[in-house]
Design an enzyme around this catalytic site. Structure first.
Site: not given
Length: 480
Positions: A350, A393
């Site tokens: 992430d 993301e």
């Protein structure tokens, strides 16, 4: 591309010739095979009939010559009979005169003289018969011979008149009588000689006619054979050429060649049916080729569509839809044969504080940041590692044939690389970090369970302050 593929196989056809367009008479190529093959025997029969007619005509000519020869022989025989009759009559006349001189009775002498006159009359009749059959140009000679015979008969008649009363007074008529006899005999000899010459000429002519007939017969037979052989060869050559062209076209069609022009082979005989079948076959081949080309185009498009469906449009990485079957395959392999399979790890990655980037610099800057991170990860990964954008993301990394500790080292190296990657295209001096959770796929796992463990390790990394790698079930591996 589909239009190009179809256009590449469009056929430029030519209209078939209209019936009767080649003229009043059909082309030789359009005649039925039976007619083509029967031309040679029919031609031979015609030539034989012509040769037979020539032979019969020549035979008639020869018969005419032979008849002329026979007529000449008959006329010559008649002339010889007439000449012999004059000689006999002359001898008989002198015999009668001698008999009278030796005391013969006048009645017996007169009877003898009448016999002489009868023989001369017979000779005259024979000459008249011959005169009717000779050519008009020769009839004058025969008329003169008849006149000589008439004069000779008159001389005998005058001499016969003196035999009854005064035999001695007849002496002065002997010399004129002899002259008349010699002229009649000479004329007959002349006619006989002319007849002999004509007979020889006719014989020579007959031989010439016979020789010409033989030459004509031999030449006719040879010419007939030559013409028949020529016609047979021409017909055979035409049929062979047609069969060869059809065979060549068939072989090229069977080999997949479509650059064949069957138009010159079109005809209306039995071969025409074969050519029409080849045209149907060629058309089917063209359609099949077009279908294959269209199939290739469709397959290429399907691959493109599939690739587009499997790739993330923003980063160019695999998307979640494409990544799930790959992870599922690794889970399935461990369920089937866990002992023989090398370990495989999953890492959930992430981007730290990504929301702040969107808020501070806009969503376009956020998209650029995701692209930079994706390219940097791809450049840093090993051959065989698979990276996919999992959503937002988040990225999911699969490391085949890699244990948990080795995977942790790989992720730590990737974290350190991204920490020093510049994002100057967004903001000079801007830097971003990642957090990662790593879990190993173990026998009995499901894809959901394996991803969930990696996701939990990621949350542990975030809770631990971000910019670090956390192993599932273990402490933090590294931190900034």
């Amino acid at each position: 591309m589909e239009g190009e593929g179809a256009a590449g196989f469009q056929r430029v056809g030519r209209a078939a010739p209209a019936p009767g367009a080649t003229g009043v008479l059909p082309r030789f190529a359009d005649l039925p095979l039976l007619v083509k093959i029967g031309i040679a025997p029919a031609f031979a029969m015609v030539m034989l009939v012509v040769a037979l007619g020539c032979a019969l005509w020549s035979q008639q000519r020869q018969l005419a010559v032979l008849n002329a020869v026979l007529a000449e022989d008959n006329a010559r025989n008649q002339l010889e009979i007439s000449a012999k009759a004059i000689s006999i009559a002359n001898g008989a006349f002198y015999h009668c005169l001698g008999w009278q001189a030796n005391g013969g009775t006048p009645g017996a002498v007169q009877a003898g003289l009448q016999d002489v006159l009868a023989q001369l009359d017979t000779a005259r009749q024979n000459l008249r018969r011959v005169q009717r059959f000779v050519p008009p140009s020769e009839r004058g000679d025969y008329a003169q011979a008849l006149q000589e015979l008439d004069d000779y008969r008159g001389a005998i008649s005058r001499l016969a008149a003196f035999t009854d009363d005064n035999f001695g007074s007849a002496g002065r008529y002997i010399v004129p009588y002899e002259l008349e006899r010699e002229r009649a005999a000479a004329q007959l000899d002349k006619l006989a000689m002319a007849m002999n010459e004509q007979a020889r000429a006719l014989a020579v002519q007959s031989q010439g006619v016979a020789r010409r007939i033989a030459i004509i017969a031999v030449a006719g037979v040879l010419l007939t054979l030559l013409l028949v052989v020529t016609v047979v060869w021409l017909v055979f050559a035409a049929i062979r050429q047609t069969v060869g062209e059809i065979c060549q076209a068939t072989e090229r069609l069977a080999a997949g060649r479509l650059d064949i022009d069957l138009y010159p082979l079109r005809r209306h005989d039995e071969f025409g049916a074969i050519v029409r079948s080849l045209e149907v076959f060629e058309e089917n081949q063209r359609r099949l080729t077009m279908l294959r080309a269209e199939k290739k185009i469709m397959e290429k498009r399907q691959k493109e569509v599939r690739a587009l469906a499997d790739l993330d449009e923003l980063t160019g990485l695999l998307n979640r839809r494409a990544m799930v079957p790959l992870v599922k395959r690794q889970v399935q392999v461990r369920q089937e044969r866990a002992e023989d399979v090398q370990p495989t790890c999953l890492a959930m990655i992430d981007l730290d504080h990504f929301k702040a980037v969107n808020d501070d610099y806009g969503h376009l800057a956020g998209d650029e940041a995701l692209r930079i991170v994706a390219h940097a990860c791809v450049d840093a990964l090993r051959c065989g590692d698979v990276l996919a954008r999992w959503g937002g993301e988040e990225f999911l990394l699969m490391l085949p044939n890699t244990g948990l500790q080795t995977a942790a080292l790989c992720l730590e190296r990737l974290r350190a690389l991204l920490a020093h990657t510049p994002f100057d295209s967004i903001e000079p001096g801007l830097s971003l970090t990642i957090s990662a959770g790593v879990a190993e796929i173990v026998p009995g796992d499901t894809i959901e369970a394996a991803i969930a463990r990696a996701d939990q390790a990621l949350y542990a990394a975030k809770r631990g302050g971000r910019n670090q790698v956390v192993l599932a079930g273990e402490e933090t591996v590294s931190a900034a």
